[in-house]
Write a protein that holds these residues in place. Structure first.
Motif, PDB file in Angstrom:
ATOM      1  N   PRO A  39      -9.828  13.480  -1.255  1.00 60.37           N
ATOM      2  CA  PRO A  39      -9.270  12.469  -0.350  1.00 60.37           C
ATOM      3  C   PRO A  39      -7.820  12.149  -0.687  1.00 60.37           C
ATOM      4  CG  PRO A  39     -10.719  11.420  -1.956  1.00 60.37           C
ATOM      5  CD  PRO A  39     -10.835  12.908  -2.163  1.00 60.37           C
ATOM      6  N   VAL A  40      -7.097  11.642   0.289  1.00 60.64           N
ATOM      7  CA  VAL A  40      -5.744  11.137   0.078  1.00 60.64           C
ATOM      8  C   VAL A  40      -5.887   9.644  -0.172  1.00 60.64           C
ATOM      9  CG1 VAL A  40      -3.467  10.786   1.104  1.00 60.64           C
ATOM     10  CG2 VAL A  40      -4.747  12.893   1.584  1.00 60.64           C
ATOM     11  N   ASN A  41      -5.463   9.178  -1.351  1.00 64.49           N
ATOM     12  CA  ASN A  41      -5.616   7.784  -1.742  1.00 64.49           C
ATOM     13  C   ASN A  41      -4.261   7.130  -1.933  1.00 64.49           C
ATOM     14  OD1 ASN A  41      -8.594   7.789  -2.298  1.00 64.49           O
ATOM     15  ND2 ASN A  41      -7.949   9.359  -3.741  1.00 64.49           N
ATOM     16  N   LEU A  42      -4.004   6.074  -1.170  1.00 67.53           N
ATOM     17  CA  LEU A  42      -2.781   5.291  -1.320  1.00 67.53           C
ATOM     18  C   LEU A  42      -3.136   3.819  -1.166  1.00 67.53           C
ATOM     19  CD1 LEU A  42      -0.328   7.322   0.969  1.00 67.53           C
ATOM     20  CD2 LEU A  42      -0.440   7.387  -1.525  1.00 67.53           C
ATOM     21  N   TYR A  43      -2.310   2.964  -1.750  1.00 60.09           N
ATOM     22  CA  TYR A  43      -2.488   1.529  -1.570  1.00 60.09           C
ATOM     23  C   TYR A  43      -1.858   1.106  -0.250  1.00 60.09           C
ATOM     24  CZ  TYR A  43      -4.127   1.309  -6.355  1.00 60.09           C
ATOM     25  OH  TYR A  43      -4.855   1.499  -7.503  1.00 60.09           O
ATOM     26  N   LYS A  44      -2.216  -0.088   0.215  1.00 61.36           N
ATOM     27  CA  LYS A  44      -1.806  -0.588   1.524  1.00 61.36           C
ATOM     28  C   LYS A  44      -0.296  -0.495   1.739  1.00 61.36           C
ATOM     29  CE  LYS A  44      -2.300  -5.001   2.252  1.00 61.36           C
ATOM     30  NZ  LYS A  44      -2.859  -6.338   2.562  1.00 61.36           N
ATOM     31  N   GLU A  45       0.491  -0.922   0.757  1.00 59.82           N
ATOM     32  CA  GLU A  45       1.948  -0.886   0.948  1.00 59.82           C
ATOM     33  C   GLU A  45       2.472   0.547   1.032  1.00 59.82           C
ATOM     34  OE1 GLU A  45       1.280  -1.011  -3.483  1.00 59.82           O
ATOM     35  OE2 GLU A  45       0.455  -2.098  -1.787  1.00 59.82           O
ATOM     36  N   GLN A  46       1.799   1.484   0.356  1.00 60.99           N
ATOM     37  CA  GLN A  46       2.205   2.882   0.434  1.00 60.99           C
ATOM     38  C   GLN A  46       1.911   3.451   1.826  1.00 60.99           C
ATOM     39  OE1 GLN A  46      -0.164   3.923  -3.044  1.00 60.99           O
ATOM     40  NE2 GLN A  46       1.702   4.693  -4.026  1.00 60.99           N
ATOM     41  N   TRP A  47       0.729   3.130   2.382  1.00 59.58           N
ATOM     42  CA  TRP A  47       0.406   3.572   3.736  1.00 59.58           C
ATOM     43  C   TRP A  47       1.386   2.982   4.732  1.00 59.58           C
ATOM     44  CZ3 TRP A  47      -2.098   7.675   4.783  1.00 59.58           C
ATOM     45  CH2 TRP A  47      -3.162   8.105   3.993  1.00 59.58           C
ATOM     46  N   THR A  48       1.747   1.710   4.556  1.00 61.17           N
ATOM     47  CA  THR A  48       2.691   1.050   5.464  1.00 61.17           C
ATOM     48  C   THR A  48       4.032   1.777   5.458  1.00 61.17           C
ATOM     49  OG1 THR A  48       1.596  -1.076   5.142  1.00 61.17           O
ATOM     50  CG2 THR A  48       3.838  -1.139   5.985  1.00 61.17           C
ATOM     51  N   LYS A  49       4.525   2.117   4.262  1.00 59.90           N
ATOM     52  CA  LYS A  49       5.803   2.843   4.157  1.00 59.90           C
ATOM     53  C   LYS A  49       5.703   4.230   4.779  1.00 59.90           C
ATOM     54  CE  LYS A  49       7.274   0.519  -0.080  1.00 59.90           C
ATOM     55  NZ  LYS A  49       7.472   0.678  -1.531  1.00 59.90           N
ATOM     56  N   LEU A  50       4.599   4.926   4.507  1.00 54.87           N
ATOM     57  CA  LEU A  50       4.419   6.275   5.033  1.00 54.87           C
ATOM     58  C   LEU A  50       4.319   6.269   6.552  1.00 54.87           C
ATOM     59  CD1 LEU A  50       4.049   9.260   4.258  1.00 54.87           C
ATOM     60  CD2 LEU A  50       1.595   8.819   4.165  1.00 54.87           C
ATOM     61  N   LEU A  51       3.553   5.323   7.103  1.00 56.63           N
ATOM     62  CA  LEU A  51       3.423   5.235   8.559  1.00 56.63           C
ATOM     63  C   LEU A  51       4.745   4.870   9.227  1.00 56.63           C
ATOM     64  CD1 LEU A  51      -0.064   3.516   8.737  1.00 56.63           C
ATOM     65  CD2 LEU A  51       0.487   5.864   9.422  1.00 56.63           C
ATOM     66  N   ALA A  52       5.562   4.073   8.556  1.00 57.36           N
ATOM     67  CA  ALA A  52       6.880   3.720   9.088  1.00 57.36           C
ATOM     68  C   ALA A  52       7.797   4.940   9.145  1.00 57.36           C
ATOM     69  CB  ALA A  52       7.516   2.611   8.243  1.00 57.36           C
ATOM     70  N   MET A  53       7.503   5.948   8.330  1.00 58.89           N
ATOM     71  CA  MET A  53       8.306   7.174   8.289  1.00 58.89           C
ATOM     72  C   MET A  53       7.796   8.251   9.247  1.00 58.89           C
ATOM     73  SD  MET A  53       8.913   7.909   4.234  1.00 58.89           S
ATOM     74  CE  MET A  53       9.788   9.424   4.604  1.00 58.89           C
ATOM     75  N   ALA A  54       6.827   7.939  10.092  1.00 59.59           N
ATOM     76  CA  ALA A  54       6.185   8.952  10.929  1.00 59.59           C
ATOM     77  C   ALA A  54       7.188   9.763  11.745  1.00 59.59           C
ATOM     78  CB  ALA A  54       5.147   8.305  11.842  1.00 59.59           C
ATOM     79  N   ASP A  55       8.130   9.101  12.396  1.00 59.30           N
ATOM     80  CA  ASP A  55       9.117   9.825  13.207  1.00 59.30           C
ATOM     81  C   ASP A  55       9.995  10.717  12.344  1.00 59.30           C
ATOM     82  OD1 ASP A  55       8.156   8.722  15.554  1.00 59.30           O
ATOM     83  OD2 ASP A  55       9.622   7.087  15.559  1.00 59.30           O
TER      84      ASP A  55
END
Length: 72
Positions: A39-55
């Motif tokens: 699985p890919v495991n990240l904490y909430k703030e890491q997912w938030t940063k990664l999702l903000a970088m989607a574009d």
């Protein structure tokens, strides 16, 4: 088998038809299953940063399409 073990087993069996699924890890992170062997495991703030970088990630992938491999 205990009831907890049975419930977990049934939960895992029901996921087999699904391509991806989410779970909160023991340490409180968000785990995404189904992308690979682990699985890919990240904490909430890491997912938030990664999702903000989607574009930015999508643009990077387009610019480097010839270098990036596709897993089949």
């Amino acid at each position: 088998e205990g009831e907890g073990v049975k419930a977990e087993h049934e939960s895992l069996k029901s996921r087999r038809g699904r391509r991806f699924w989410l779970k909160v890890s023991e340490k409180g992170g968000l785990s995404v299953y189904g992308l690979g062997r682990f699985p890919v495991n990240l904490y909430k703030e890491q997912w938030t940063k990664l999702l903000a970088m989607a574009d930015e990630i999508k643009t990077f992938m387009k610019e480097h399409d010839g270098q990036l491999k596709t897993k089949e």
